[in-house]
Design an enzyme around this catalytic site. Sequence first.
Site, short mmCIF file in Angstrom:
data_model
loop_
_atom_site.label_atom_id
_atom_site.label_comp_id
_atom_site.label_asym_id
_atom_site.label_seq_id
_atom_site.Cartn_x
_atom_site.Cartn_y
_atom_site.Cartn_z
N GLU A 18 0.87 -1.18 0.00
CA GLU A 18 0.00 0.00 0.00
C GLU A 18 0.90 1.23 0.00
O GLU A 18 1.56 1.53 1.00
CB GLU A 18 -0.92 -0.05 1.23
CG GLU A 18 -1.89 1.08 1.33
CD GLU A 18 -2.62 1.37 0.02
OE1 GLU A 18 -3.25 0.45 -0.53
OE2 GLU A 18 -2.53 2.51 -0.46
N CYS B 139 4.74 -2.48 -8.46
CA CYS B 139 3.39 -2.02 -8.08
C CYS B 139 3.46 -0.83 -7.11
O CYS B 139 3.83 0.25 -7.53
CB CYS B 139 2.59 -3.20 -7.53
SG CYS B 139 0.82 -2.93 -7.66
N HIS C 262 3.42 -7.88 -10.41
CA HIS C 262 4.20 -8.46 -9.32
C HIS C 262 5.04 -9.66 -9.78
O HIS C 262 4.62 -10.81 -9.61
CB HIS C 262 3.26 -8.97 -8.22
CG HIS C 262 2.60 -7.88 -7.45
ND1 HIS C 262 3.13 -7.36 -6.29
CD2 HIS C 262 1.45 -7.21 -7.67
CE1 HIS C 262 2.34 -6.42 -5.83
NE2 HIS C 262 1.30 -6.30 -6.65
N GLU D 193 7.39 -10.91 -8.32
CA GLU D 193 7.83 -11.68 -7.14
C GLU D 193 6.83 -12.76 -6.73
O GLU D 193 7.17 -13.62 -5.92
CB GLU D 193 8.11 -10.73 -5.95
CG GLU D 193 6.90 -10.12 -5.27
CD GLU D 193 6.36 -8.89 -5.99
OE1 GLU D 193 6.72 -8.66 -7.16
OE2 GLU D 193 5.53 -8.18 -5.37
N1 GLN Z 1 -3.10 -0.06 -5.03
C1 GLN Z 1 -1.89 -0.09 -4.24
C2 GLN Z 1 -1.37 1.30 -3.94
O1 GLN Z 1 -1.85 2.25 -4.43
C3 GLN Z 1 -0.80 -0.88 -4.95
C4 GLN Z 1 -1.20 -2.33 -5.03
C5 GLN Z 1 -0.06 -3.28 -4.99
O2 GLN Z 1 1.09 -2.96 -4.68
N2 GLN Z 1 -0.39 -4.51 -5.26
O3 GLN Z 1 -0.45 1.43 -3.20
#
Ligand code: GLN
Length: 191
Positions: free
Chosen positions: A47, A78, A172, A174
């Site tokens: 997040e 991400c 991702h 990973e």
């Molecule tokens: N939606 C998340 C964000 O804004 C990112 C999602 C993720 O890392 N899988 O931080």
Amino acid sequence: MKAGVLALQGAFREHREVLHALGFDAIEVRTAKQLLSLDALLLPGGESTTMTHLLRTSGMHAHLTDALRDGLPTLGTCAGLILMAKEVLDGREDQIPLGVADVTVRRNAYGRQRDSFEANLSVKGLLGGTFPGVFIRAPVIERVGPMVEVLAEHDGLPVLARQGSLWFSTFHPEISGDLRIHEAFLKEAEV
Ligand code: GLN
């Protein structure tokens, strides 16, 4: 070669496991001091609002920015990409990214019905078939600067790219069980 995974929040264990599988030891990075000894860094998914907040309260934000600017090879996936970006759309007001990757990203841009999906990706430089892209509440890269090289696209949008020693993906690698993107990144970081 000493690799580290930013371990303030999110899927850092998964990156560690990939690094171990590739024969590298990896430390969990939680302080600015730990950054100094690294040859490569991974910024995990998770997040981005929480991670940005923790970077600021832990005093790491400026140190991490400097380390990436100074050329520490870094792979952000991400939320890790959202941290690296110059511009974040649909972020929280107090979400100040590191601003090192010349891209504009929009958080959670795939909308609710496609919050999470998988797609086979053709990745530039990776021989032998496609790469399984796992997208989880992924951002979209809406703009790339002139120094950014796009390595893979999905639906006409960049999903993996690099700017010199900074690599970033909206998906991702990973958790896909395919180690080739980490392998390619680490191979270059080692030189
Ligand atoms: N939606 C998340 C964000 O804004 C990112 C999602 C993720 O890392 N899988 O931080």
